[in-house]
Design a protein around this motif. Sequence first.
Motif, PDB file in Angstrom:
ATOM      1  N   LYS A 187       1.202  -0.837  -0.039  1.00 38.75           N
ATOM      2  CA  LYS A 187       0.328   0.097  -0.124  1.00 38.75           C
ATOM      3  C   LYS A 187       0.926   1.229  -0.038  1.00 38.75           C
ATOM      4  O   LYS A 187       0.514   2.666  -0.488  1.00 38.75           O
ATOM      5  CB  LYS A 187      -1.261   0.045   1.341  1.00 38.75           C
ATOM      6  N   ASP A 240      -5.171  -7.203  -8.090  1.00 40.06           N
ATOM      7  CA  ASP A 240      -6.377  -7.206  -9.183  1.00 40.06           C
ATOM      8  C   ASP A 240      -5.486  -5.333  -9.436  1.00 40.06           C
ATOM      9  O   ASP A 240      -6.379  -4.778 -10.407  1.00 40.06           O
ATOM     10  CB  ASP A 240      -7.980  -5.923  -8.619  1.00 40.06           C
ATOM     11  N   MET A 241      -4.163  -5.140  -9.130  1.00 36.98           N
ATOM     12  CA  MET A 241      -3.581  -4.315  -9.187  1.00 36.98           C
ATOM     13  C   MET A 241      -3.277  -3.752 -10.788  1.00 36.98           C
ATOM     14  O   MET A 241      -3.087  -5.046 -11.585  1.00 36.98           O
ATOM     15  CB  MET A 241      -1.894  -4.055  -8.580  1.00 36.98           C
ATOM     16  N   SER A 242      -3.646  -2.603 -11.061  1.00 42.59           N
ATOM     17  CA  SER A 242      -3.204  -2.665 -12.687  1.00 42.59           C
ATOM     18  C   SER A 242      -2.708  -0.629 -12.885  1.00 42.59           C
ATOM     19  O   SER A 242      -2.617  -0.555 -13.605  1.00 42.59           O
ATOM     20  CB  SER A 242      -4.746  -2.800 -13.206  1.00 42.59           C
ATOM     21  N   ASP A 243      -2.242   0.058 -11.932  1.00 48.95           N
ATOM     22  CA  ASP A 243      -2.383   1.321 -11.459  1.00 48.95           C
ATOM     23  C   ASP A 243      -1.064   1.664 -11.567  1.00 48.95           C
ATOM     24  O   ASP A 243       0.209   0.846 -11.519  1.00 48.95           O
ATOM     25  CB  ASP A 243      -2.476   1.664 -10.560  1.00 48.95           C
ATOM     26  N   PRO A 244      -0.431   2.014 -13.276  1.00 47.21           N
ATOM     27  CA  PRO A 244       1.190   1.916 -13.215  1.00 47.21           C
ATOM     28  C   PRO A 244       1.727   2.916 -12.412  1.00 47.21           C
ATOM     29  O   PRO A 244       3.288   2.717 -12.138  1.00 47.21           O
ATOM     30  CB  PRO A 244       1.223   3.022 -14.770  1.00 47.21           C
ATOM     31  N   HIS A 245       1.053   3.739 -12.121  1.00 47.59           N
ATOM     32  CA  HIS A 245       1.461   4.369 -11.039  1.00 47.59           C
ATOM     33  C   HIS A 245       2.741   3.650  -9.562  1.00 47.59           C
ATOM     34  O   HIS A 245       3.867   3.714  -9.135  1.00 47.59           O
ATOM     35  CB  HIS A 245       1.268   5.302  -9.821  1.00 47.59           C
ATOM     36  N   TYR A 246       2.294   2.949  -9.568  1.00 51.82           N
ATOM     37  CA  TYR A 246       2.443   1.663  -8.484  1.00 51.82           C
ATOM     38  C   TYR A 246       3.014   0.449  -8.808  1.00 51.82           C
ATOM     39  O   TYR A 246       4.003   0.657  -8.307  1.00 51.82           O
ATOM     40  CB  TYR A 246       0.807   0.915  -7.364  1.00 51.82           C
ATOM     41  N   TYR A 247       3.067  -0.400 -10.231  1.00 49.05           N
ATOM     42  CA  TYR A 247       4.019  -0.559 -10.362  1.00 49.05           C
ATOM     43  C   TYR A 247       5.133   0.049 -10.316  1.00 49.05           C
ATOM     44  O   TYR A 247       6.484  -0.592 -10.391  1.00 49.05           O
ATOM     45  CB  TYR A 247       3.761  -0.933 -12.196  1.00 49.05           C
TER      46      TYR A 247
END
Length: 243
Positions: free
Chosen positions: A129, A169-176
């Motif tokens: 997170k 379900d993670m897809s956020d490019p910022h988090y990647y």
Amino acid sequence: MNYEYHSWYSERCGKEMGVLRIGHWGPALIYFPTCGGDHSEFERYVMQEDARAWIEAGKVQIFSVDAINHLTWYNPNLHPADKVRWAQGYEGYVIDEVLPLVHNITQNDFVGCFGASWGGYTVANFWAKHPDKFNLAVSMSGVYSIGSMLNGYYDTECYFNNPPHFLQDMSDPHYYDLYRNNSLLWMMCGENDICKKDNDEFSGLLNWKDIPHWYDVWPSPCDHHEYWWKKMLPVVLDKFYSW
């Protein structure tokens, strides 16, 4: 070794919370205790001796923090929704109260964290997170799902505190981008560990999601015990705190 104890009343946790600092210089390594532990657990396991060479050389400062696991996740009298609510309060305590103290003391941008067993869950949840806050997250014999604590209850807040579910379900490019360039999860587990299946499955999920991480399985007879966690700590320090 330098020892300092800091404590204050946290509204987020509803109680006095303590942080034990061990060391005088160097970047931070925050210790999250096991299910029933507190800030003194690091010393009870005598981990300061395993880290002595790095601490005395000013390579690392350990910050062993209190937890409220026995009042939240492991409280059989608390409704699961309240368990999650209090756990989120603890998260706010760490992010908004402990981390500013750590940065003020160390004057160093690098922050690592580690924990074993349920402390490994804390590590993984905070890493997933808040990859902007922790450069290194080490889970030893970690637990990754909160399903067994919920007695069949599940809502949105449970979902966002259950890494195997929300990362699926993670897809956020910022988090990647943060997972790939700012924050590393290092999972360590023994071949005989009761949590090995959980570790295998969580690592498999991260591989499927193309989320970089390290996963080391120590050979038998390594199992779920502080004897092995004490041996894992110098490996971590040698890799990330020897510059």
